[in-house]
Design an enzyme around this catalytic site. Structure first.
Site, PDB file in Angstrom:
ATOM      1  N   ASP A  44       0.840  -1.207   0.000  1.00 13.35           N
ATOM      2  CA  ASP A  44       0.000   0.000   0.000  1.00 13.35           C
ATOM      3  C   ASP A  44       0.873   1.254   0.000  1.00 13.35           C
ATOM      4  O   ASP A  44       0.367   2.374  -0.078  1.00 13.35           O
ATOM      5  CB  ASP A  44      -1.030  -0.013   1.145  1.00 13.35           C
ATOM      6  CG  ASP A  44      -0.409  -0.107   2.519  1.00 13.35           C
ATOM      7  OD1 ASP A  44       0.829  -0.216   2.629  1.00 13.35           O
ATOM      8  OD2 ASP A  44      -1.173  -0.063   3.519  1.00 13.35           O
ATOM      9  N   LYS A 113      -1.074  -9.364   2.942  1.00 11.75           N
ATOM     10  CA  LYS A 113      -0.299  -8.874   4.092  1.00 11.75           C
ATOM     11  C   LYS A 113      -1.188  -7.965   4.931  1.00 11.75           C
ATOM     12  O   LYS A 113      -1.915  -7.138   4.380  1.00 11.75           O
ATOM     13  CB  LYS A 113       0.952  -8.130   3.641  1.00 11.75           C
ATOM     14  CG  LYS A 113       1.761  -7.563   4.825  1.00 11.75           C
ATOM     15  CD  LYS A 113       3.165  -7.170   4.431  1.00 11.75           C
ATOM     16  CE  LYS A 113       3.279  -5.807   3.809  1.00 11.75           C
ATOM     17  NZ  LYS A 113       2.787  -4.684   4.636  1.00 11.75           N
ATOM     18  N   GLU A 182       9.489  -4.014  10.520  1.00 13.72           N
ATOM     19  CA  GLU A 182       9.905  -2.717   9.968  1.00 13.72           C
ATOM     20  C   GLU A 182      10.433  -1.788  11.063  1.00 13.72           C
ATOM     21  O   GLU A 182       9.785  -1.585  12.098  1.00 13.72           O
ATOM     22  CB  GLU A 182       8.714  -2.050   9.240  1.00 13.72           C
ATOM     23  CG  GLU A 182       9.092  -0.679   8.666  1.00 13.72           C
ATOM     24  CD  GLU A 182       8.130  -0.156   7.604  1.00 13.72           C
ATOM     25  OE1 GLU A 182       7.208  -0.898   7.191  1.00 13.72           O
ATOM     26  OE2 GLU A 182       8.310   1.003   7.192  1.00 13.72           O
TER      27      GLU A 182
HETATM   28  O1  KIV Z   1       3.552  -1.099   1.625  1.00 14.07           O
HETATM   29  C1  KIV Z   1       4.727  -1.489   1.590  1.00 14.07           C
HETATM   30  O2  KIV Z   1       5.483  -1.206   0.658  1.00 14.07           O
HETATM   31  C2  KIV Z   1       5.204  -2.293   2.701  1.00 14.07           C
HETATM   32  C3  KIV Z   1       6.658  -2.641   2.716  1.00 14.07           C
HETATM   33  C4  KIV Z   1       7.449  -1.462   3.095  1.00 14.07           C
HETATM   34  C5  KIV Z   1       6.939  -3.800   3.584  1.00 14.07           C
HETATM   35  O3  KIV Z   1       4.459  -2.636   3.551  1.00 14.07           O
END
Ligand code: KIV
Length: 265
Positions: A44, A113, A182
């Site tokens: 996202d 995710k 993260e």
């Molecule tokens: O949205 C994204 O790009 C992410 C990554 C930084 C893991 O969640």
């Protein structure tokens, strides 16, 4: 044939590092398809790097499906994971199932995710039960920007570190196959990676994670609104593009383009 969740887990079991990058469109996915990248995440973060938004909160399920479909059309050999956007899974199990189901059915992603630990554990269990592989995301979870008050390193004190370890174990017990860590200190990420049999993917979490992820626009030098410490630039594409566009403008101005070879007779 795309890589599978089992192949990713096998890499950890064999002590091999896992590579993951974000991607949001067909042409970049075609380039990535020529590599041996393990996982593509349609993150996202498209809010920031592709849509120019301040944070990831406004992104919708439709946005995620639209971009994941574009990536999928390139038939990438990497495992394809799609982020569930803010408020598409927090409200409850039913809504999480409905939205994740749409993402998997309509976009071609193989997994979703989600950000968070204990607060969304029932949703994670339900998704796994519905045969939807789940990747977790702990530490600096950008969808919680308003609670954090900005994008800051997490788990700096003992109790915050313990909470992340506990959440990571809960995600594993709930059936998640992987978790992104993260912006957390390296030793906390090491402890979590060693405690789990599922895969840890770090971004600003040091070298002891089972794999690494970067936002592709960051690592290619295509996005410079902000550059976190953990970003390494492997190329500076914006400079290359700027030069190409200036060359084009000059050639058009000088009447040099189109030349004979670009002209129909
Ligand atoms: O949205 C994204 O790009 C992410 C990554 C930084 C893991 O969640």
């Amino acid at each position: 044939m795309s890589k599978t969740v089992n192949q990713i887990l096998q890499k950890k079991a064999e002590g091999k590092k896992i590579s993951m990058l974000t991607c949001y469109d067909y042409s970049m996915a075609k380039v990535l398809s020529k590599t041996d990248l393990d996982i593509i995440l349609v993150g996202d973060s498209l809010a920031n790097v592709k849509l120019g938004m301040e944070n990831t909160l406004p992104v919708t399920v439709e946005n995620m499906i639209y971009h994941t479909q574009a990536v999928k059309r390139a038939n990438p050999p990497s495992l394809l994971v799609c982020d569930m956007p803010f408020m598409s899974y927090e409200v409850g199990v039913k809504e999480a199932l409905r939205n994740a189901g749409r993402i998997i059915k309509e976009s071609g992603a193989q997994a979703v995710k989600v950000e968070g630990g204990s607060e969304i554990i029932e949703q994670v269990k339900a998704l796994v039960k519905a045969n939807i592989p789940v990747m977790g995301h702990l530490g600096l979870t950008p969808q919680a920007v308003n609670r954090f008050g900005g994008f800051k390193v997490q788990a700096k004190d003992k109790s915050a570190k313990e909470k992340i370890i506990e959440d990571a174990k809960m995600l594993q017990d709930a059936g998640a196959f992987s978790v992104v860590l993260e912006a957390i200190p390296e030793l906390a990420a090491k402890e979590i990676s060693q405690a789990l049999s599922i895969v840890t993917i770090g971004i600003g979490a040091g070298k002891f994670c089972d794999g690494q992820v970067l936002v592709i626009d960051d690592m290619l030098g295509m996005f410079d609104d902000f550059k976190p410490k953990f970003v390494k630039r492997y190329a500076n594409l914006s400079t290359i593009i700027e030069k190409a566009v200036n060359d084009y403008i000059d050639e058009v101005g000088a009447g040099k383009f189109p030349s004979e070879e670009n002209t129909y007779k």
